[in-house]
Write a protein that holds these residues in place. Structure first.
Motif, PDB file in Angstrom:
ATOM      1  N   LEU A 102       0.793  -1.196  -0.122  1.00 50.57           N
ATOM      2  CA  LEU A 102       0.091  -0.006  -0.074  1.00 50.57           C
ATOM      3  C   LEU A 102       0.673   1.329   0.097  1.00 50.57           C
ATOM      4  O   LEU A 102       0.473   2.353  -0.662  1.00 50.57           O
ATOM      5  CB  LEU A 102      -0.899  -0.107   1.228  1.00 50.57           C
ATOM      6  N   TRP A 103       1.865   1.243   0.836  1.00 49.07           N
ATOM      7  CA  TRP A 103       2.856   2.405   0.793  1.00 49.07           C
ATOM      8  C   TRP A 103       3.593   2.500  -0.293  1.00 49.07           C
ATOM      9  O   TRP A 103       3.803   3.650  -1.007  1.00 49.07           O
ATOM     10  CB  TRP A 103       3.766   2.384   2.075  1.00 49.07           C
ATOM     11  N   ASP A 139      10.058   9.527   2.272  1.00 51.20           N
ATOM     12  CA  ASP A 139      10.875   8.668   1.523  1.00 51.20           C
ATOM     13  C   ASP A 139      11.295   7.634   2.391  1.00 51.20           C
ATOM     14  O   ASP A 139      11.660   6.546   1.195  1.00 51.20           O
ATOM     15  CB  ASP A 139      12.078   9.564   0.879  1.00 51.20           C
ATOM     16  N   TYR A 140      11.695   7.627   3.662  1.00 51.00           N
ATOM     17  CA  TYR A 140      12.281   6.433   4.223  1.00 51.00           C
ATOM     18  C   TYR A 140      11.276   5.282   4.473  1.00 51.00           C
ATOM     19  O   TYR A 140      11.445   4.183   4.275  1.00 51.00           O
ATOM     20  CB  TYR A 140      12.875   6.978   5.637  1.00 51.00           C
ATOM     21  N   ALA A 145       9.473   0.097   2.658  1.00 53.91           N
ATOM     22  CA  ALA A 145       8.510  -0.890   1.917  1.00 53.91           C
ATOM     23  C   ALA A 145       9.204  -1.624   0.701  1.00 53.91           C
ATOM     24  O   ALA A 145       8.800  -2.772   0.512  1.00 53.91           O
ATOM     25  CB  ALA A 145       7.107   0.250   1.207  1.00 53.91           C
ATOM     26  N   ASN A 146       9.901  -0.852  -0.085  1.00 52.37           N
ATOM     27  CA  ASN A 146      10.981  -1.646  -0.931  1.00 52.37           C
ATOM     28  C   ASN A 146      11.739  -2.660  -0.501  1.00 52.37           C
ATOM     29  O   ASN A 146      11.821  -3.630  -1.166  1.00 52.37           O
ATOM     30  CB  ASN A 146      11.528  -0.562  -1.936  1.00 52.37           C
ATOM     31  N   ARG A 153      12.870  -8.578   3.321  1.00 54.47           N
ATOM     32  CA  ARG A 153      13.421  -8.367   4.646  1.00 54.47           C
ATOM     33  C   ARG A 153      12.942  -7.186   5.404  1.00 54.47           C
ATOM     34  O   ARG A 153      12.346  -6.240   4.644  1.00 54.47           O
ATOM     35  CB  ARG A 153      14.941  -7.967   4.402  1.00 54.47           C
ATOM     36  N   THR A 154      12.907  -7.230   6.653  1.00 50.16           N
ATOM     37  CA  THR A 154      12.456  -6.036   7.479  1.00 50.16           C
ATOM     38  C   THR A 154      13.696  -5.224   7.881  1.00 50.16           C
ATOM     39  O   THR A 154      14.672  -5.893   8.585  1.00 50.16           O
ATOM     40  CB  THR A 154      11.592  -6.646   8.599  1.00 50.16           C
TER      41      THR A 154
END
Length: 333
Positions: A102-103, A139-140, A145-146, A153-154
């Motif tokens: 979503l983001w 932007d972060y 999200a990417n 990965r988180t």
């Protein structure tokens, strides 16, 4: 109105609409509102002038609303899956991927978001990502999200203490592995093999930097010591036009005084302009046993500054950043 004027008006009132017009003019004269048109004209002018100003201060609150909607989704997700919590080690994977999608969609639609150098983020193993902090670090959020979508990965994150005091944010911070930044906890996350994102400028850079993009890191070198203790590479990061998307009134002396005196980040943020965002990841700065924290901090600051010099036109321009949505030419081209 005189009797003759009344008679003339009524004789001309061949239909109900004409009669209402006559009544309106009579009331206007009786109430002494002969200048009502002038008042309405002034009111219309004020609406046209102040509505755009109101919008640019309201739009940033929409990001807060999106964050709270994300939190609401997490609560609903948790309730729906509470029975599986005892049997599943990755309860939140689905929620993180859903919100990441979503983001990422929000970034693509509103800012035409692009990320360059994603291959520099390791598929496995630890790394410290050091980035420039915009007025709102949206932007972060897109970057996180990417990482989830492309790398699976988180990325853990370091945030200011005040973020943990915002009502309702606790679950969101836990799910996305946000910590308030003691060096020991940062080292522990990196030694466990996680990615970790940090902005040495923090709130001060968010509120008091401007369209000339100065790095407000002061003498901070704790992040460098964390990288040395963990023996991990540092990846510099910068997002083009992040200051044109959202801007802060922190450059006004009053808000700077309030922050320095009480540590209250109360400077108003305005914007939400759909400008072009491009995130650039620099070459990793590898661990060097012969480099101390001060030297490493200076080297990292130079690397982030190099990304700014290469990819950002100074001073930043909202109009130019909007036009960049139509053109793909980069500054370095």
């Amino acid at each position: 109105m005189s009797d003759r004027e009344n008679q003339s008006c009524l004789s001309a009132a061949e239909d109900s609409l004409s009669f209402l017009v006559c009544v309106f003019h009579a009331l206007k004269k009786w109430l002494g509102l002969g200048q009502v048109e002038d008042y309405l004209s002034v009111l219309e002018y004020l609406v046209w002038v102040f509505t755009p100003l109101a919008i640019v201060f309201i739009v940033p609150f929409l990001i807060v609303i999106l964050l709270y909607l994300s939190i609401l989704f997490l609560h609903l997700y948790k309730r729906k899956n509470q029975l599986r919590e005892a049997y599943c080690n990755n309860l939140w994977d689905g929620a993180r991927k859903t919100l990441a999608t979503l983001w990422d969609g929000h970034g693509a639609i509103w800012h035409g978001y692009e990320i360059h150098g994603m291959e520099k983020i390791p598929d496995k193993g630890a790394a410290l990502i050091v980035y420039y902090h915009g007025a709102i670090p949206i932007d972060y959020y897109y970057f996180l999200a990417n990482v989830i979508i492309q790398k699976g990965r988180t990325c853990h994150s370091v945030a200011d203490h005040f973020l943990f005091k915002i009502p309702g944010f606790k679950l969101l911070l836990e799910v996305f592995s946000v910590i308030h930044g003691p060096q020991e906890e940062c080292v522990r996350a990196l030694k466990s093999g996680h990615l970790l994102g940090i902005s040495p400028g923090g709130v001060r850079e968010a509120l008091f930097s401007d369209e000339t993009y100065p790095l407000l890191w002061g003498k901070r070198k704790g992040f460098a010591q964390v990288a040395i203790d963990s023996q991990v590479p540092i990846i510099p990061m910068f997002t083009q036009n992040v200051r044109e998307g959202f801007r802060s009134l922190g450059t006004l002396k009053f808000f700077r005084w309030v922050y320095e005196k009480f540590r209250l980040p109360v400077a108003p943020v305005y914007g939400g302009f759909p400008v072009k965002f491009r995130t650039y990841l620099g070459d990793p700065i590898l661990y060097d046993a012969n480099m101390d924290a001060a030297e490493l901090a200076e080297k990292v600051q130079q690397a982030v500054q190099s990304l700014i010099d290469q990819h950002q036109k100074i001073p930043g321009s909202i109009l130019r950043a909007l036009l960049e949505r139509l053109y793909t030419r980069h500054k370095d081209e």
